[in-house]
Scaffold this motif. Structure first.
Motif, mmCIF file in Angstrom:
data_model
loop_
_atom_site.group_PDB
_atom_site.id
_atom_site.type_symbol
_atom_site.label_atom_id
_atom_site.label_comp_id
_atom_site.label_asym_id
_atom_site.label_seq_id
_atom_site.Cartn_x
_atom_site.Cartn_y
_atom_site.Cartn_z
ATOM 1 N N SER A 72 42.315 39.633 30.741
ATOM 2 C CA SER A 72 40.906 39.676 31.124
ATOM 3 C C SER A 72 40.602 38.517 32.072
ATOM 4 N N VAL A 73 39.713 38.747 33.026
ATOM 5 C CA VAL A 73 39.329 37.664 33.938
ATOM 6 C C VAL A 73 38.586 36.556 33.191
ATOM 7 N N ASN A 74 38.132 36.841 31.988
ATOM 8 C CA ASN A 74 37.444 35.836 31.176
ATOM 9 C C ASN A 74 38.412 34.972 30.370
ATOM 10 N N ASP A 75 39.674 35.370 30.334
ATOM 11 C CA ASP A 75 40.697 34.628 29.597
ATOM 12 C C ASP A 75 41.033 33.341 30.359
ATOM 13 N N ASN A 76 41.169 32.236 29.637
ATOM 14 C CA ASN A 76 41.507 30.953 30.265
ATOM 15 C C ASN A 76 42.831 31.004 31.017
ATOM 16 N N LYS A 77 43.748 31.827 30.549
ATOM 17 C CA LYS A 77 45.061 31.912 31.184
ATOM 18 C C LYS A 77 45.000 32.647 32.532
ATOM 19 N N TYR A 78 43.936 33.400 32.758
ATOM 20 C CA TYR A 78 43.771 34.127 34.021
ATOM 21 C C TYR A 78 43.845 33.171 35.213
ATOM 22 N N ASP A 79 43.134 32.060 35.127
ATOM 23 C CA ASP A 79 43.140 31.093 36.233
ATOM 24 C C ASP A 79 44.522 30.500 36.452
ATOM 25 N N LEU A 80 45.254 30.255 35.373
ATOM 26 C CA LEU A 80 46.616 29.734 35.499
ATOM 27 C C LEU A 80 47.497 30.721 36.258
ATOM 28 N N LEU A 81 47.436 31.991 35.865
ATOM 29 C CA LEU A 81 48.230 33.020 36.539
ATOM 30 C C LEU A 81 47.822 33.147 38.006
ATOM 31 N N LYS A 82 46.536 33.185 38.253
ATOM 32 C CA LYS A 82 46.024 33.309 39.608
ATOM 33 C C LYS A 82 46.480 32.138 40.474
ATOM 34 N N ASN A 83 46.422 30.945 39.936
ATOM 35 C CA ASN A 83 46.822 29.756 40.694
ATOM 36 C C ASN A 83 48.308 29.737 41.000
ATOM 37 N N LYS A 84 49.135 30.154 40.041
ATOM 38 C CA LYS A 84 50.582 30.181 40.293
ATOM 39 C C LYS A 84 50.917 31.163 41.415
ATOM 40 N N ILE A 85 50.270 32.317 41.394
ATOM 41 C CA ILE A 85 50.507 33.299 42.450
ATOM 42 C C ILE A 85 49.990 32.758 43.778
ATOM 43 N N ASN A 86 48.824 32.170 43.751
ATOM 44 C CA ASN A 86 48.231 31.617 44.961
ATOM 45 C C ASN A 86 49.110 30.524 45.560
ATOM 46 N N GLU A 87 49.662 29.658 44.727
ATOM 47 C CA GLU A 87 50.484 28.537 45.214
ATOM 48 C C GLU A 87 51.765 28.992 45.882
ATOM 49 N N THR A 88 52.235 30.161 45.550
ATOM 50 C CA THR A 88 53.516 30.605 46.103
ATOM 51 C C THR A 88 53.349 31.666 47.177
ATOM 52 N N ILE A 89 52.865 32.796 46.799
ATOM 53 C CA ILE A 89 52.836 33.940 47.699
ATOM 54 C C ILE A 89 51.817 33.761 48.820
ATOM 55 N N THR A 90 50.642 33.272 48.505
ATOM 56 C CA THR A 90 49.606 33.111 49.530
ATOM 57 C C THR A 90 50.062 32.159 50.621
ATOM 58 N N LYS A 91 50.727 31.078 50.258
ATOM 59 C CA LYS A 91 51.222 30.132 51.261
ATOM 60 C C LYS A 91 52.211 30.804 52.202
ATOM 61 N N ARG A 92 53.050 31.668 51.676
ATOM 62 C CA ARG A 92 54.015 32.361 52.533
ATOM 63 C C ARG A 92 53.295 33.317 53.476
ATOM 64 N N ILE A 93 52.302 34.023 52.983
ATOM 65 C CA ILE A 93 51.534 34.948 53.826
ATOM 66 C C ILE A 93 50.864 34.181 54.955
ATOM 67 N N LEU A 94 50.281 33.050 54.642
ATOM 68 C CA LEU A 94 49.607 32.246 55.669
ATOM 69 C C LEU A 94 50.590 31.752 56.723
ATOM 70 N N LYS A 95 51.789 31.382 56.321
ATOM 71 C CA LYS A 95 52.807 30.945 57.283
ATOM 72 C C LYS A 95 53.200 32.086 58.213
ATOM 73 N N ILE A 96 53.303 33.287 57.683
ATOM 74 C CA ILE A 96 53.653 34.443 58.506
ATOM 75 C C ILE A 96 52.544 34.721 59.512
ATOM 76 N N GLU A 97 51.288 34.639 59.058
ATOM 77 C CA GLU A 97 50.171 34.886 59.964
ATOM 78 C C GLU A 97 50.108 33.843 61.070
ATOM 79 N N GLU A 98 50.459 32.608 60.771
ATOM 80 C CA GLU A 98 50.447 31.553 61.786
ATOM 81 C C GLU A 98 51.464 31.819 62.882
ATOM 82 N N LYS A 99 52.582 32.428 62.543
ATOM 83 C CA LYS A 99 53.640 32.713 63.511
ATOM 84 C C LYS A 99 53.276 33.846 64.453
ATOM 85 N N GLU A 100 52.387 34.710 64.014
ATOM 86 C CA GLU A 100 52.043 35.907 64.824
ATOM 87 C C GLU A 100 51.116 35.596 65.947
#
Length: 75
Positions: free
Chosen positions: A47-75
């Motif tokens: 649930s988005v109301n679960d405290n662990k939701y933010d932890l999961l979201k942040n871990k994904i954000n720290e890894t995958i989002t950074k890679r996506i942004l690097k790819i967009e910068e190259k284009e």
């Protein structure tokens, strides 16, 4: 903790970017990053109301989002 490919691949082993456990069964590969089946199940049911939701979201954000942004910068 910032996770990058050197943290995901250790020798011939793959590690989940969420739980950081060795990926032994199935899971998903997103742009070279891996999420184990157990974490995928948790992501799909948490649930988005679960405290662990933010932890999961942040871990994904720290890894995958950074890679996506690097790819967009190259284009």
């Amino acid at each position: 903790m910032e996770i990058n490919n050197k943290d995901i691949w250790r020798g011939n082993k793959k590690y989940c970017i969420i739980c950081e456990e060795e990926l032994e069964g199935s899971g998903i590969d997103i742009m070279g990053y891996f999420i184990c089946e157990e974490c995928v199940k948790e992501i799909n049911s948490i649930s988005v109301n679960d405290n662990k939701y933010d932890l999961l979201k942040n871990k994904i954000n720290e890894t995958i989002t950074k890679r996506i942004l690097k790819i967009e910068e190259k284009e």
